[in-house]
Structure formats: structure tokens, C-alpha cells
Design a protein around this motif. Sequence first.
Motif, PDB file in Angstrom:
ATOM      1  N   GLN A  61      23.902  31.676  55.892  1.00 13.23           N
ATOM      2  CA  GLN A  61      24.683  32.648  56.627  1.00 13.23           C
ATOM      3  C   GLN A  61      25.391  33.553  55.640  1.00 13.23           C
TER       4      GLN A  61
ATOM      5  N   ASN B  70      27.571  19.667  63.802  1.00 11.50           N
ATOM      6  CA  ASN B  70      27.893  19.867  62.397  1.00 11.50           C
ATOM      7  C   ASN B  70      28.931  18.887  61.918  1.00 11.50           C
TER       8      ASN B  70
ATOM      9  N   GLN C  62      37.301  25.159  63.186  1.00 13.00           N
ATOM     10  CA  GLN C  62      36.635  24.691  64.398  1.00 13.00           C
ATOM     11  C   GLN C  62      35.186  24.405  64.048  1.00 13.00           C
ATOM     12  N   LEU C  63      34.724  23.219  64.410  1.00  8.39           N
ATOM     13  CA  LEU C  63      33.371  22.777  64.101  1.00  8.39           C
ATOM     14  C   LEU C  63      32.674  22.381  65.392  1.00  8.39           C
ATOM     15  N   SER C  64      31.378  22.622  65.439  1.00  5.90           N
ATOM     16  CA  SER C  64      30.608  22.089  66.564  1.00  5.90           C
ATOM     17  C   SER C  64      30.435  20.601  66.360  1.00  5.90           C
TER      18      SER C  64
ATOM     19  N   PRO D 192      32.944  19.769  70.439  1.00 10.60           N
ATOM     20  CA  PRO D 192      33.557  20.684  69.468  1.00 10.60           C
ATOM     21  C   PRO D 192      34.974  20.237  69.152  1.00 10.60           C
TER      22      PRO D 192
ATOM     23  N   ASP E 128      30.041  24.829  57.675  1.00 12.15           N
ATOM     24  CA  ASP E 128      29.619  24.851  59.085  1.00 12.15           C
ATOM     25  C   ASP E 128      30.748  25.215  60.045  1.00 12.15           C
ATOM     26  N   ALA E 129      31.846  25.745  59.521  1.00 16.37           N
ATOM     27  CA  ALA E 129      32.961  26.124  60.396  1.00 16.37           C
ATOM     28  C   ALA E 129      32.623  27.408  61.142  1.00 16.37           C
ATOM     29  N   SER E 130      32.893  27.432  62.434  1.00 13.07           N
ATOM     30  CA  SER E 130      32.702  28.645  63.228  1.00 13.07           C
ATOM     31  C   SER E 130      33.964  29.500  63.247  1.00 13.07           C
ATOM     32  N   ASP E 131      35.086  28.901  62.888  1.00 13.42           N
ATOM     33  CA  ASP E 131      36.353  29.625  62.863  1.00 13.42           C
ATOM     34  C   ASP E 131      37.260  28.986  61.823  1.00 13.42           C
TER      35      ASP E 131
END
Length: 476
Positions: A190, A57, A52-54, A74, A99-102
Motif C-alpha cells: 500500500q 489483520n 484501528q485494525l480489522s 474490528p 495493517d492499521a486502517s486508521d
Amino acid sequence: MEHNFQPQAITDGNGKIRFVSSRTGSASLDNYPDFTQAAGIATRQVVHIKVQLSGQNYNSRPESYFGAPQQSAPVMASGSGVILSQDGYIVTNNHVVEDASDIQVVLTDKRTFQAKLIGRDPNTDLALIKIDATGLSPVKLGNSDEVQIGQWVLAIGYPLSLNTTVTAGIVSAKERSIGLIGSKEQENNQEGASSAASSAVEAYIQTDAAINPGNSGGALVNTNGELIGINAAIASQTGGYQGYGFAIPVNLTRKIVDDLRKFGTVKRGLLGVSFPTPATEDEVLRQRGISPESVKGVYITGVQDGSAAAAAGLKEGDVIQSIDSVKVNSSVELSERIAMHHPGDQIKLSYLREGKGVNTIATLKGQAAENLNASTGPSINEIYNKLGAKFAPLGPQIKQRYQVNSGMVVTAIARGGFFEQIGIQPGSIIVSINGTEVNNPIELNKAFMTATQGTIRIACITPDGSKIIFNLSLGA
């Protein structure tokens, strides 16, 4: 190889006529390779990765990676990965998980796991993730140094979000550099993310096995089912398969993922030499009065003060011919060989100086040591002189015409500079440097200076609207 099948009428024992096919020519089906065993082994070792990307990003990703479309909300993106260990370590491309959030991993038996990012290396476009699983089937690593042009290979992955897909082809070329990877500086590292190292390393295996969006991070295997590369990119005008696929060699992959697993980042040894990029090498040599065909090795255009190369006695004009008794015929091979080593490693160099062979030992330095000597690298004026160009901010009319929000326009080109050599014309727009957007001279200078130890990656729009990405190498 052509095969002709012609029907022939024969009479059986009951007097009935039936038709059979007879093959004319000397070829036999035995001449064709059987991929079933290799495919059966390797498909179990390739996984589907969903991230999952914003929107922000996602838009920052270069379209050259499998022609990803631009979106603002997203989104879920996907790629592939290869299982390295029974306890869940998986290698994939950096651009798949960047840049992946998940991150989720789906195995071939449909089990789904949440994945943790262990580390990533933008300079080789590799990343290591891990899932909490046991008893997995890890891939067997081959030897990419033994790969031969013309040999059969299989590309395995999850293109277009389909189930596991296997395509066959041959190795079309080795040691390809396509100017895709850049040194993207991370302002906010990060946890689990590696910092950008000194320079991009591109030494791709090129194949004509069909590769499409979603194959990123998948496996390129030989007919024994052994991993010889990680599928990374395609060269395409449409974003789909056009016969040109590129994979990161497994020997380089092995070193990178070992570092990521042990340290969470890449410990890369640096030699400290500069050389022309493959696209400009011939022109640079001719400008120095050297016939390109006479250079058997890598011509050194500069040696950084205080570097491993300087300590070993290398000078501008030397031609490096081998590293640890392995011949290097291009700057791509040189970069790959150096990238396989750690700081403190000793390498044996053989080079020519004024036609005479010389052997020496160089002790590679690390990024931290090189940064201490950053003042000895190219100045901003030297970089501009090397580029051979002048720039100005974009006006609103140009931004509207080319549908861009940032950039600097090329106002003049100097004779003999890098831009002239590769055909960049006045009126071209520099959109970003090493992934960083530039809007004014201050941002342009800052973007250039952050890469003075490695590669300057430039995203450009030409006056006719074509989008290109190219690298200017400052050393290895």
C-alpha cells in the motif's frame, strides 16, 4: 545495597522526647540517581498511538509482541511513539501500525491528531508516521554505541492504555537477538508501506525496566533524557512484565527513519555472506571441528556469488573481526553494522583467514542487485538439507487437537540439521514461514524460496503444545 533505618529517642530544648530515624551503614541517598529531570524532559516527547485494525489483520500478529490477545471483530489497539521533529514526525514500531486502517496520535496535552503512515520496515520493526502539527518537543537522540551494561535507563510509554508511565531499570545486555522479527513478504504494497528487505535485523538493548503491553514504540532513555532505544518487545510467559524488555538501538533507528523520511522505504546495503544464527553458532562450529571459544569474530559459512563480499575476496571459513575499525563479536553485531549502511557505501573489513589477518574494502550492493543473482542463493533442496527435516500436511485430528487451521507436521529429523541442533522434535507443527501460513508442500516451498536472500522465520508448535518462534539466517 542495604540500608537500615532505626528510630532513636532524643530530647529537645523543652524536655520533650521525640523520635527520629538514623541511618546505619556507609550508604547515602546521594548514591541514588535522580530521574526527575530525565523523566520531565522525555515524557513530553512520547505519544499515545491508537490504531484501528480489522479482525483478520489483528489475528495475524505474533503473540510474542506484548502478548496481544486473539480477536475476530474490528478492534482498537494501542502503542506508543516518540516525537522526532517539531513538525510532527514520530517513530514507532512496525507492529503497532502494520495493517492499521486508521492511526490517531494523542499528545501529552490531550490533543488528538490523525496520522499518516510515511513508511515502515518489518525487518527492524520500525515505522515512521507524521501528524499535521508544529511546535512539538522532539526527543534528543543519544548514542547507543556508548550504552553500557549496568547503566540506569527509563522506559516511557502508554502501557495498558494508561497515561504516560515512566519505569526505571538498568541495561541488562546488548546485542540481543530473540528471533522475533521475520521478513514478511508484502503481496500488495500500500502507499507509504515499505517492502520487506533482505533479512531481519535484531540487535536489541535488553533492560529490566518494567515494560508492558502498550509500551511498543515508546522511548528508552538515559539519565540525561536522551533517546537510546525504541521499546519493542518483552520476553514473557504471561504477556506481562517479567523483567525482560528489549529496545531497538537508536543508532540503527536513526538510519532507518532517515531512509523512510527521504524515500518511503529502507535503502539497505548488503554484504552477501552467510553465518550461523546465535542459537546454533556453537554447534555449527563444533561440527566443523572448530572450538567456539577460539573464534573471535563472525565465522562465515558462505559467500553469495556476485555479492559485495565475493568482490572483496571473502571466502567461506573467513572470520570477520571488525567493520570500519569497530570490533564485531557476534553475527548480531555484524548484521547491525551492515544495516546502518546504504547501497554503494564502502566499508573496511578486517578478517582472519587461516590465522592471518587481512584487510579489504567492500562496496555494498542493494536489494535489486542481489535479486538479480537470486538463482545463486540456496536452492530449495539446500534449504531442506540445512533444516534437516521432512514435512507432511496436517490431518483433521491434529488440527483439532492443537486448535490450528493450517500447518505442516515434522515427520523426520536428520542428524546435524538445524532442527536437531535447536531441539525440534518429530511431531512438531510448522504453522507459518515468514508470517505466511503453510498447508501443503507447494506453499511450504514458496514460503522458503521467498526468503532465500535473508532470514527464514518459523512459527512452530511443539508436541507438548508450546508455541515458539525462531529464525534461520541465510546471510546478511
